[in-house]
Enzyme design. Structure first.
Site, PDB file in Angstrom:
ATOM      1  N   GLY A   1       3.989 -37.619  14.558  1.00  0.00           N
ATOM      2  CA  GLY A   1       5.166 -38.221  13.944  1.00  0.00           C
ATOM      3  C   GLY A   1       5.305 -37.949  12.458  1.00  0.00           C
ATOM      4  O   GLY A   1       6.337 -38.232  11.872  1.00  0.00           O
TER       5      GLY A   1
ATOM      6  N   CYS B   1      26.430 -37.962  39.774  1.00  0.00           N
ATOM      7  CA  CYS B   1      26.909 -36.627  39.418  1.00  0.00           C
ATOM      8  C   CYS B   1      27.907 -36.154  40.471  1.00  0.00           C
ATOM      9  O   CYS B   1      27.638 -36.208  41.669  1.00  0.00           O
ATOM     10  CB  CYS B   1      25.739 -35.657  39.322  1.00  0.00           C
ATOM     11  SG  CYS B   1      26.240 -33.920  39.180  1.00  0.00           S
TER      12      CYS B   1
ATOM     13  N   CYS C   1      26.143 -32.938  42.361  1.00  0.00           N
ATOM     14  CA  CYS C   1      24.930 -33.008  43.180  1.00  0.00           C
ATOM     15  C   CYS C   1      24.621 -34.429  43.665  1.00  0.00           C
ATOM     16  O   CYS C   1      23.711 -34.633  44.453  1.00  0.00           O
ATOM     17  CB  CYS C   1      23.733 -32.439  42.413  1.00  0.00           C
ATOM     18  SG  CYS C   1      23.114 -33.529  41.116  1.00  0.00           S
TER      19      CYS C   1
ATOM     20  N   CYS D   1      25.868 -33.575  35.972  1.00  0.00           N
ATOM     21  CA  CYS D   1      24.577 -33.449  35.293  1.00  0.00           C
ATOM     22  C   CYS D   1      24.706 -32.588  34.043  1.00  0.00           C
ATOM     23  O   CYS D   1      25.290 -31.506  34.075  1.00  0.00           O
ATOM     24  CB  CYS D   1      23.575 -32.741  36.213  1.00  0.00           C
ATOM     25  SG  CYS D   1      22.946 -33.762  37.543  1.00  0.00           S
TER      26      CYS D   1
ATOM     27  N   CYS E   1      20.608 -29.924  38.396  1.00  0.00           N
ATOM     28  CA  CYS E   1      21.780 -30.049  39.266  1.00  0.00           C
ATOM     29  C   CYS E   1      21.738 -28.981  40.370  1.00  0.00           C
ATOM     30  O   CYS E   1      21.918 -29.280  41.546  1.00  0.00           O
ATOM     31  CB  CYS E   1      23.049 -29.903  38.423  1.00  0.00           C
ATOM     32  SG  CYS E   1      24.546 -30.512  39.229  1.00  0.00           S
TER      33      CYS E   1
END
Ligand SMILES: Nc1ncnc2c1ncn2[C@@H]1O[C@H](COP(=O)(O)OP(=O)(O)OP(=O)(O)O)[C@@H](O)[C@H]1O
Ligand SMILES: [Mg+2]
Lengths: 256, 281
Positions: B29, B238, B241, B263, B269
């Site tokens: 970080g 979606c 899909c 997606c 997808c």
């Protein structure tokens, strides 16, 4: 008053190169006491305040502080983390120009809440409730909580700055000309407010001013500075009613 | 004719970047400064990510590049082609086959596995920047873990919008120590950063910063007790899909206001649709 001073300043000197900012200043400040520092422009008031508050490094001398845990610390020996923590929890600093002490792009509530969040407050509702409480104490209406300081008058900004500082219940507040840029009537209201807050919270304060009326109204003790040095100090009423030093006599006679 | 060193950057530059990466991995970080180089593409096209990828790619690596979630946008295609040319590296659109995935926004929906590396292209690495423009001050704030200001920002959001409105570049606390900006990833993907088995590397080219999350690093999104962090939720599956619980993009389907949600991760997808088709046979 307790028997240990909150603050002990000994032989404090701050130079800017060869020029003297303040020289050989010593004093004690007890818990709950308000000390006024007066003197003409350039006499070293701001320099002294900033040096005591560790915002400027001293050239010589020592500042000792009675920490919340009861120990007395030479502030020069604090690490940066400790010093910054002290400054945002146990101390306050009220600037003459509110823009120097406020976040101008953050709402009034955010300004007051910042110190709480800095010490770990993580409940939005509680932070907000505390902010509303403090805004009320400095006479800012609760419905201004989401407005930014830019929409506030000079007097309101100054009161907001005070609330932002007092929210963590500091034991010592430094103020540099807190009523400086304000109209006389606005000044009077702010002084009343400060006097009430000092009485309510029992905090100690060092107030820099060149206005003897401010010193009279707020302080129990005062120091008179000239050319970087303290020429006279004592109980405020005594100094103002019976000045001993020729310079203080001049100062008092020219104002009163 | 100009000849390039493997993966475009010279070996000394790669070594310098790897050193920065090692430091970044050692201090999760923490933003490590590095001497960012000019790349043959403009800033904003992911020069930071490209330099990181160039420094870690070996001949056996398989590279996937996504922009939003898609392998097919101009930015993704040109970076993929760039590495195919200068490193002769195998490329793929498959999340599972890739050893290195360079991304501009998304973290793939397919869970990552140990050994994979996710390289983020970062425009603005400093989470405190908007609130505190002075770099000297932000450095001290990181050094002393003075992060109250981050919550002031979130406070302001709630005060203004009634909730934390930030939907991407949502700040996180890494290993209880450094606040990090996962910019410009949507906050939907923040939880995937936490405890990921993959190595996550962040490169900011213009800002000359590198930071990292080693595998299984604790990554927590900042919030308030009474306004807890939440990811975006999509009401519909979606349209292509049928997946739910994935990040959807709004797609305009015609000029009469028609739209659908599909997606954002195109590989995911396609994979789901292929599996459906197979199951149907
Ligand atoms: N940053 C600086 N660099 C050099 N000299 C300085 C600096 N700040 C203050 N001084 C000098 O130090 C002396 C004390 O200044 P200081 O600002 O402390 O006075 P003051 O009593 O607060 O004045 P005022 O009432 O005008 O605010 C002056 O001679 C001033 O010129
Ligand atoms: Mg001054």
């Amino acid at each position: 008053m307790s028997d240990t001073p909150l603050l002990e300043v000994d032989g404090l000197t701050r130079r800017y190169g060869a020029r003297i900012g303040c020289a050989d200043v010593s004093f004690r400040l007890w818990p709950g006491e308000v000390l006024a520092v007066v003197g003409e422009s350039g006499s070293g008031k701001t320099t002294l305040l900033n040096t005591v508050a560790q915002r400027l490094a001293p050239s010589e001398g020592v500042v000792r502080y009675l920490m919340r845990d009861g120990t007395v610390r030479d502030l020069a020996t604090l690490g940066e983390a400790e010093r910054r923590f002290l400054a945002r929890t146990d101390w306050g600093f009220v600037h003459q120009h509110p823009a120097d002490g406020l976040r101008m792009n953050v709402s009034a509530g955010g300004n007051v809440g910042e110190r709480l969040m800095a010490v770990g407050a993580r409940n939005y509702g509680e932070i907000r409730a505390t902010a509303i409480d403090w805004l009320g104490r400095v006479e800012i209406a609760a419905d201004r909580i989401d407005d930014g300081p830019r929409t506030f008058s000079g007097g309101m900004r100054q009161r907001l700055q005070i609330a932002r500082n007092l929210v963590t219940h500091p034991r010592l507040v430094f103020m540099d000309e807190p009523t400086g840029g304000l109209d006389v009537s606005v000044q009077a209201r702010l002084l009343d407010l400060l006097r009430r807050l000092v009485a309510e919270t029992g905090l100690a304060a060092i107030i820099v001013t060149h206005d003897l009326a401010v010193a009279r109204l707020l302080s129990t003790r005062m120091m008179v500075m000239k050319s970087g040095r303290v020429v006279e100090d004592g109980l405020t009423d005594r100094v103002l009613d019976d000045p001993q030093h020729a310079y203080t006599q001049l100062l008092v006679s020219s104002i009163l | 004719m100009t000849t390039y060193n493997f993966a475009y950057l010279d070996e000394a530059t790669k070594r310098m970047i790897r050193r920065a990466l090692l430091k970044a991995v050692a201090i999760p970080g923490y933003q490590v400064p590095f001497a960012s180089r000019e790349m043959p593409m403009p800033y904003g096209w992911g020069t930071g990510g490209v330099q990181v990828t160039a420094s870690i790619t070996g001949p056996d690596d398989v590279l996937k590049v996504i922009d939003q979630g898609s392998d097919d946008t101009t930015n993704a295609v040109s970076i993929r082609q760039f590495f195919a040319r200068v490193a002769d590296v195998a490329t793929t659109t498959s999340t599972t086959e890739a050893t290195i995935i360079q991304t501009r926004h998304r973290i793939p929906e397919t869970p990552l596995s140990p050994g994979q590396i996710l390289v983020y292209q970062v425009p603005i690495p400093e989470p405190l920047r908007l609130l505190e423009p002075r770099e000297t001050e932000t450095r001290i704030m990181h050094a002393l873990a003075e992060y109250g200001l981050m919550h002031v920002k979130l406070y302001e959001d709630i005060a203004k919008h009634g909730r934390i409105a930030k939907t991407y570049a949502y700040p996180v606390l890494v290993e209880d120590r450094y606040v990090m900006d996962p910019s410009p990833t949507p906050k939907f993907d923040n939880p995937k950063m936490n405890d990921s088995p993959a190595l996550q590397l962040f490169g900011a080219g213009r800002e000359k910063r590198i930071y990292a999350l080693p595998p299984h690093t604790k990554v927590i999104s900042l919030d308030f007790e009474d306004h807890p962090f939440e990811v975006q939720r999509f009401t519909e599956p979606c349209a292509l899909c049928g997946s739910t619980g994935v990040y959807l993009d709004e797609i305009v389907t015609d000029d009469r206001g028609g739209r659908m949600y599909a997606c954002s991760d195109t590989d995911w997808c396609e994979r789901v649709r292929a599996a459906r088709a197979e199951a149907a046979e």
